[in-house]
Design an enzyme around this catalytic site. Structure first.
Site, PDB file in Angstrom:
ATOM      1  N   ASP A 175      -2.506   3.670  25.163  1.00 13.33           N
ATOM      2  CA  ASP A 175      -2.797   2.234  25.171  1.00 13.33           C
ATOM      3  C   ASP A 175      -4.056   1.988  24.342  1.00 13.33           C
ATOM      4  O   ASP A 175      -5.130   2.484  24.674  1.00 13.33           O
ATOM      5  CB  ASP A 175      -3.009   1.762  26.618  1.00 13.33           C
ATOM      6  CG  ASP A 175      -3.036   0.243  26.741  1.00 13.33           C
ATOM      7  OD1 ASP A 175      -2.741  -0.446  25.741  1.00 13.33           O
ATOM      8  OD2 ASP A 175      -3.352  -0.252  27.837  1.00 13.33           O
ATOM      9  N   ASP A 221       0.810  -2.271  20.772  1.00 11.55           N
ATOM     10  CA  ASP A 221      -0.363  -1.408  20.905  1.00 11.55           C
ATOM     11  C   ASP A 221      -0.261  -0.393  22.038  1.00 11.55           C
ATOM     12  O   ASP A 221      -1.272   0.159  22.468  1.00 11.55           O
ATOM     13  CB  ASP A 221      -1.627  -2.254  21.092  1.00 11.55           C
ATOM     14  CG  ASP A 221      -1.606  -3.067  22.380  1.00 11.55           C
ATOM     15  OD1 ASP A 221      -0.510  -3.263  22.942  1.00 11.55           O
ATOM     16  OD2 ASP A 221      -2.682  -3.505  22.822  1.00 11.55           O
ATOM     17  N   GLU A 222       0.940  -0.128  22.521  1.00  8.41           N
ATOM     18  CA  GLU A 222       1.076   0.902  23.557  1.00  8.41           C
ATOM     19  C   GLU A 222       2.466   1.536  23.510  1.00  8.41           C
ATOM     20  O   GLU A 222       3.433   0.921  23.072  1.00  8.41           O
ATOM     21  CB  GLU A 222       0.786   0.347  24.947  1.00  8.41           C
ATOM     22  CG  GLU A 222       1.736  -0.724  25.416  1.00  8.41           C
ATOM     23  CD  GLU A 222       1.480  -1.160  26.850  1.00  8.41           C
ATOM     24  OE1 GLU A 222       1.369  -0.282  27.733  1.00  8.41           O
ATOM     25  OE2 GLU A 222       1.409  -2.377  27.087  1.00  8.41           O
TER      26      GLU A 222
END
Length: 392
Positions: A9, A107-108
């Site tokens: 993350d 973003d993860e």
């Protein structure tokens, strides 16, 4: 064989990218979202730097509230193209260590590195290498959880942000999990948490020690699910390509709108965007959705199922407008509208049928519009009915 799952993350991703691109922003409260305009702005916070979080600002907070908490913050509009490119670079790093990558968002992601141990070392070693590679190549930090399953890895990645690395060993699951608050329970919303707290269940350990049959009586089938999570059980595999369930776009107006012609034009424009995305993905859907939010934040969603499935803009426009005319409450101001399509039939996307032949003109119009959009950008051509009147 014990699985080794990583949840990676990125830390305050959008804000961190902006601080990287603009070094003068480092150490300052950066908030990505709409212009707050003296605390009267609309929309929500996309993300914010850790400096802004000290003032109580967080993602999904109304931008006007963020401004009241942090009026001296630096408010920037999202730079989607830049964030997407950085995201692609980061995911390329993931693929250097394993092919089993499940994107969760820009973003993860979850990574199954079970088969990568002989090449790169154990789970914590791989996680450290990924963190180092991201720092070297992108000058950004990531927090990673390492665990035997996705649920535990997801929780672990969030416990020591920013730049954290938390490892959950198989023989430490109860020690790790049980002291945590039930708000960490995956899938337990506010309503579920309220029910559990009224039962005297405040930690995951409380839940784990509660009779499962009572949980099932109170929460139905979800009770058994939460009981298993409380004991650290999660057999879900890392899925490398999740099936698309729906394609949608929505728009929040700069100010509440009482001119329904403006709303209709926006609906047409959103339907154009949805149709374009469907055709790019090779999808056809049979259920068309309308989302309508009024000035008092009350929201309705309506849908209509058609046959055969479609990705033609004209059909999406017609159904969306029909749903609007049938469900709009006269005299109410509109804050947000949305259009979506679901119920996909991949077989239908590959077949030509009688309706396609009859709608050949619409197909050709879509093809020309898509071609121009691909070459010159989505705003180069629009249907006349979606064009807004120019101000005098």
């Amino acid at each position: 064989m014990k699985r080794i799952i990583l949840h990676v993350d990125m830390d305050a991703f959008f804000a961190a990218v902006e601080q990287r691109e603009h070094p003068e922003l480092k150490g300052k409260p950066v908030i990505i979202g709409a212009d707050p305009r003296g605390g009267r702005g609309r929309g929500v916070v996309s993300t914010c730097s850790y400096e802004a979080r000290k003032f109580g600002v967080h993602s999904a907070m109304p931008i006007s509230q963020a401004y009241r908490l942090c009026p001296h913050g630096i408010y920037l509009p999202p730079n989607g193209a830049l964030y997407q490119q950085v995201s692609q670079n980061i995911f390329q790093i993931f693929y250097e260590f394993t092919d089993l990558v499940e994107p969760v968002s820009i973003d993860e992601a979850f990574l199954d590195v079970t088969g990568s141990v002989r090449l790169f070392g154990d789970g914590p070693t791989i996680a450290q290498k990924i963190k180092q590679r991201i720092k070297e190549k992108e000058r950004l930090s990531a927090s990673i959880g390492v665990a035997p399953n996705k649920y535990l890895a997801k929780i672990a990645s969030d416990l020591q942000k920013p730049d954290g690395l938390v490892v959950v060993e198989t023989d430490q699951i109860e020690t790790f999990l049980w002291p945590l608050d039930i708000s960490r329970l995956w899938g337990a919303g506010e309503r579920t948490q309220q029910i559990l707290r009224k039962m005297g269940i405040n930690t995951i350990g409380d839940l784990a020690r509660f009779p499962p049959q009572v949980l099932k009586q109170k929460l139905g089938s979800a009770g058994e699910h939460f009981y298993r999570l409380a004991h650290g059980f999660d057999e879900r595999p890392v899925i490398t390509r999740e099936e698309v369930k729906s394609v949608s776009n929505e728009h929040t107006f700069g100010k509440d709108v009482d001119d329904m012609d403006v709303v209709r034009k926006q609906l047409v424009y959103l339907a154009e965007k949805v149709g374009y995305r469907l055709r790019k993905k090779g999808l056809k859907g049979k259920t068309i959705h309308l989302k309508l939010r009024y000035d008092n934040f009350s929201t309705i969603t309506r849908n209509m199922t058609i046959s055969p499935p479609t990705n033609q803009t004209r059909q999406i426009v017609d159904v969306a407008l029909d749903l609007f005319e049938k469900n709009y409450i006269s005299g109410r101001k509109v804050r947000l509208v949305g259009v979506g399509v679901s119920g996909f039939d991949t077989q239908a996307a590959r077949q030509t049928n009688l309706f396609d032949v009859l709608d050949e003109k619409q197909q050709k119009l879509d093809q020309v519009q898509d071609l121009l959009a691909d070459r010159f950008g989505r705003h180069i051509v629009q249907r006349a009915e979606s064009l807004k009147k120019k101000k005098k």
